[in-house]
Design a protein around this motif. Structure first.
Motif, PDB file in Angstrom:
ATOM      1  N   ILE A 188      -7.449   5.847  -5.902  1.00  0.00           N
ATOM      2  CA  ILE A 188      -6.276   5.299  -5.889  1.00  0.00           C
ATOM      3  C   ILE A 188      -5.186   6.214  -6.816  1.00  0.00           C
ATOM      4  O   ILE A 188      -5.548   6.721  -7.965  1.00  0.00           O
ATOM      5  CB  ILE A 188      -6.372   3.647  -6.746  1.00  0.00           C
ATOM      6  CG1 ILE A 188      -6.957   3.745  -7.848  1.00  0.00           C
ATOM      7  CG2 ILE A 188      -6.702   3.078  -5.546  1.00  0.00           C
ATOM      8  CD1 ILE A 188      -6.760   2.294  -8.624  1.00  0.00           C
ATOM      9  N   GLY A 189      -3.930   6.213  -6.679  1.00  0.00           N
ATOM     10  CA  GLY A 189      -3.078   7.202  -7.596  1.00  0.00           C
ATOM     11  C   GLY A 189      -1.696   7.013  -7.035  1.00  0.00           C
ATOM     12  O   GLY A 189      -1.578   6.267  -5.668  1.00  0.00           O
ATOM     13  N   ASN A 190      -0.628   7.699  -7.443  1.00  0.00           N
ATOM     14  CA  ASN A 190       0.395   7.811  -6.820  1.00  0.00           C
ATOM     15  C   ASN A 190       1.230   8.907  -7.530  1.00  0.00           C
ATOM     16  O   ASN A 190       1.598   8.760  -8.688  1.00  0.00           O
ATOM     17  CB  ASN A 190       1.190   6.474  -7.108  1.00  0.00           C
ATOM     18  CG  ASN A 190       2.453   6.260  -6.244  1.00  0.00           C
ATOM     19  OD1 ASN A 190       2.763   7.038  -5.539  1.00  0.00           O
ATOM     20  ND2 ASN A 190       3.527   5.724  -6.958  1.00  0.00           N
ATOM     21  N   PRO A 191       1.571   9.956  -6.947  1.00  0.00           N
ATOM     22  CA  PRO A 191       1.163  10.165  -5.328  1.00  0.00           C
ATOM     23  C   PRO A 191      -0.390  10.481  -5.195  1.00  0.00           C
ATOM     24  O   PRO A 191      -1.170  10.943  -6.279  1.00  0.00           O
ATOM     25  CB  PRO A 191       1.920  11.381  -5.049  1.00  0.00           C
ATOM     26  CG  PRO A 191       2.137  12.259  -6.283  1.00  0.00           C
ATOM     27  CD  PRO A 191       2.150  11.071  -7.592  1.00  0.00           C
ATOM     28  N   ILE A 192      -0.704  10.832  -3.813  1.00  0.00           N
ATOM     29  CA  ILE A 192      -2.174  10.845  -3.614  1.00  0.00           C
ATOM     30  C   ILE A 192      -2.227  12.182  -2.573  1.00  0.00           C
ATOM     31  O   ILE A 192      -3.596  12.540  -2.699  1.00  0.00           O
ATOM     32  CB  ILE A 192      -2.566   9.549  -3.363  1.00  0.00           C
ATOM     33  CG1 ILE A 192      -4.307   9.673  -3.543  1.00  0.00           C
ATOM     34  CG2 ILE A 192      -2.604   9.312  -1.826  1.00  0.00           C
ATOM     35  CD1 ILE A 192      -4.624   9.377  -5.084  1.00  0.00           C
ATOM     36  N   LYS A 193      -1.164  12.619  -1.947  1.00  0.00           N
ATOM     37  CA  LYS A 193      -1.187  13.431  -0.750  1.00  0.00           C
ATOM     38  C   LYS A 193      -2.168  14.562  -1.138  1.00  0.00           C
ATOM     39  O   LYS A 193      -2.571  15.211  -0.641  1.00  0.00           O
ATOM     40  CB  LYS A 193       0.168  14.004  -0.683  1.00  0.00           C
ATOM     41  CG  LYS A 193       0.812  12.610   0.565  1.00  0.00           C
ATOM     42  CD  LYS A 193       2.087  13.267   1.267  1.00  0.00           C
ATOM     43  CE  LYS A 193       3.285  13.432   0.391  1.00  0.00           C
ATOM     44  NZ  LYS A 193       3.779  12.113   0.049  1.00  0.00           N
ATOM     45  N   SER A 225      -4.451  15.185  -3.588  1.00  0.00           N
ATOM     46  CA  SER A 225      -5.812  15.169  -4.111  1.00  0.00           C
ATOM     47  C   SER A 225      -6.602  15.922  -3.337  1.00  0.00           C
ATOM     48  O   SER A 225      -6.872  16.119  -1.888  1.00  0.00           O
ATOM     49  CB  SER A 225      -6.210  13.757  -3.923  1.00  0.00           C
ATOM     50  OG  SER A 225      -7.508  13.614  -4.306  1.00  0.00           O
ATOM     51  N   PRO A 252      -7.926   8.294   0.701  1.00  0.00           N
ATOM     52  CA  PRO A 252      -6.840   7.965  -0.191  1.00  0.00           C
ATOM     53  C   PRO A 252      -6.051   6.687   0.012  1.00  0.00           C
ATOM     54  O   PRO A 252      -5.960   6.318   0.854  1.00  0.00           O
ATOM     55  CB  PRO A 252      -6.265   9.460   0.195  1.00  0.00           C
ATOM     56  CG  PRO A 252      -6.005   9.429   1.582  1.00  0.00           C
ATOM     57  CD  PRO A 252      -7.639   9.064   1.950  1.00  0.00           C
ATOM     58  N   GLU A 258      -2.863   5.062  -1.740  1.00  0.00           N
ATOM     59  CA  GLU A 258      -1.591   5.511  -2.531  1.00  0.00           C
ATOM     60  C   GLU A 258      -1.092   4.144  -3.249  1.00  0.00           C
ATOM     61  O   GLU A 258      -0.797   3.163  -2.077  1.00  0.00           O
ATOM     62  CB  GLU A 258      -0.365   6.312  -1.887  1.00  0.00           C
ATOM     63  CG  GLU A 258       0.665   6.672  -2.784  1.00  0.00           C
ATOM     64  CD  GLU A 258       1.824   7.567  -1.898  1.00  0.00           C
ATOM     65  OE1 GLU A 258       1.386   8.815  -1.874  1.00  0.00           O
ATOM     66  OE2 GLU A 258       2.798   6.935  -1.682  1.00  0.00           O
ATOM     67  N   THR A 259      -1.075   3.792  -4.213  1.00  0.00           N
ATOM     68  CA  THR A 259      -0.613   2.495  -4.859  1.00  0.00           C
ATOM     69  C   THR A 259       0.121   2.703  -6.129  1.00  0.00           C
ATOM     70  O   THR A 259      -0.123   3.608  -6.948  1.00  0.00           O
ATOM     71  CB  THR A 259      -1.791   1.743  -4.996  1.00  0.00           C
ATOM     72  OG1 THR A 259      -1.330   0.158  -5.560  1.00  0.00           O
ATOM     73  CG2 THR A 259      -2.934   1.973  -5.864  1.00  0.00           C
ATOM     74  N   THR A 260       1.197   1.532  -6.258  1.00  0.00           N
ATOM     75  CA  THR A 260       1.629   1.609  -7.723  1.00  0.00           C
ATOM     76  C   THR A 260       0.904   0.480  -8.479  1.00  0.00           C
ATOM     77  O   THR A 260       1.401   0.483  -9.708  1.00  0.00           O
ATOM     78  CB  THR A 260       3.182   1.414  -7.421  1.00  0.00           C
ATOM     79  OG1 THR A 260       3.240   0.156  -6.754  1.00  0.00           O
ATOM     80  CG2 THR A 260       3.892   2.113  -6.761  1.00  0.00           C
TER      81      THR A 260
END
Ligand code: NAP
Length: 289
Positions: free
Chosen positions: A13-18, A20, A41, A43-45
């Motif tokens: 999880i992360g933001n951005p994640i593209k 990774s 992946p 992507e989350t806030t």
């Protein structure tokens, strides 16, 4: 791969994640180990909802990246003591009723240093920088019982804050903080392990170093730059020119992944397998060498 009803799910999880690299590491390891596991992946806030949702959905393990490494901590069932001291978690391991948090970023550096025979215990250590990575390295140094720790940073208040935080946990620990220009406080007759944690020298600024003065590098026995692109930074070059041994940051990235994979799956990744992942990472990151 074949995804079936039995397939275990891990993710990040992360933001951005593209950008990774983690899916590359974990899906490769799952394949070579022959495990029925997929890594995806997310992507989350909203880190809080993501951790609760992951548990509910029977997710086996998670990585956590920017900007959620602190926010997930109150959502954990348990936390590893080094991760708790650092105040940042990048790996969640499923336990009864929730997840246990670890900081495999710093455990990855620890494994790299062990494998490359760079000692910490009883050594005089210098950290250049006082950001998030430096804070983790500083707590590693304290828990590994270095003889002394000197933190040098452009903004001295940040170095002082880390030093004060460490002294609250490790009473009597020998730590001091200075501005980066005050490196002459280092003693001439001593040799230091120096860990470079600033962004200076990061691609495309390959010709930059946080310090250029040869008298500083003459005191460096081992110089570790946690930057992994370029593979040989200007800092590393200056360490070598003064006769010290230098190491780059890609193995820290590699082993943070390897350690997370081992924690989730209970398997042990061999050095040969780790090296295959290293080659994949270098190719994907377009790293010279
Ligand atoms: P951060 O929290 O933003 O800290 C950045 C540090 O760099 C601060 O100490 C900052 O000083 C210093 N800095 C930035 N520009 C500078 C300049 N022009 N001159 C002098 N100092 C400067 O970043 P971080 O999360 O700690 O990450 C730092 C580096 O570590 C990044 O390059 C990252 O890629 C690398 N890293 C590598 C790995 C790995 O697996 N190998 C893992 C984590 C991080 P001030 O406090 O004065 O602003």
């Amino acid at each position: 791969m074949d995804i079936r009803g039995t397939t275990k799910v891990c993710g990040i999880i992360g933001n951005p994640i593209k950008h990774s690299m983690s899916p590359i590491i974990h899906n490769y390891l799952a394949k070579v180990k022959g495990l029925d596991l997929v890594y995806v992946p997310f992507e989350t806030t909203n880190a809080v909802a993501a951790v609760a949702g992951a548990y509910e959905l029977n997710v086996l393990g998670m990585n956590v990246t920017v900007p959620h490494k602190n926010a997930v901590i109150p959502q954990l069932k348990e936390i590893d003591s080094l991760a708790a001291n650092i105040g940042a978690v990048n790996t969640l391991v499923r336990v009864d009723g929730g997840f246990k948090g670890y900081n495999t970023d710093i455990l990855g550096l620890k494994r790299q240093l062990e494998l490359e025979n760079v000692p910490l215990k009883d050594m005089d250590v210098v950290i250049v920088g006082a950001g998030g990575a430096a804070r983790a390295v500083a707590f590693l140094c304290a828990s590994e019982k270095v003889k002394s720790l000197t933190i040098l940073n452009r903004t001295v208040s940040k170095a002082e804050e880390i030093a004060n935080n460490i002294k609250q946990v490790f009473e009597g620990f020998n730590v001091s903080a200075y501005t980066i220009n005050d490196y002459s406080v280092l003693e001439n007759e001593k040799k230091y392990v120096v860990i470079q944690t600033t962004n200076v020298g990061l691609h495309p600024n390959n010709l930059e170093a946080p310090i250029y003065d040869k008298t500083f590098y003459d005191r460096v026995l081992y110089g570790v730059d946690i930057i992994y692109n370029p593979s040989k930074t200007k800092f590393m070059q200056l360490v070598n020119e003064s006769g010290g041994q230098s190491f780059g940051g890609i193995k820290m990235l590699l082993y943070q992944g390897v350690l997370a994979f081992e924690l989730w799956t209970g398997t042990s990744v061999s050095e040969e397998e780790a090296n295959e992942v290293l080659q994949l990472l270098k190719k994907e990151l377009n790293i010279d060498e």
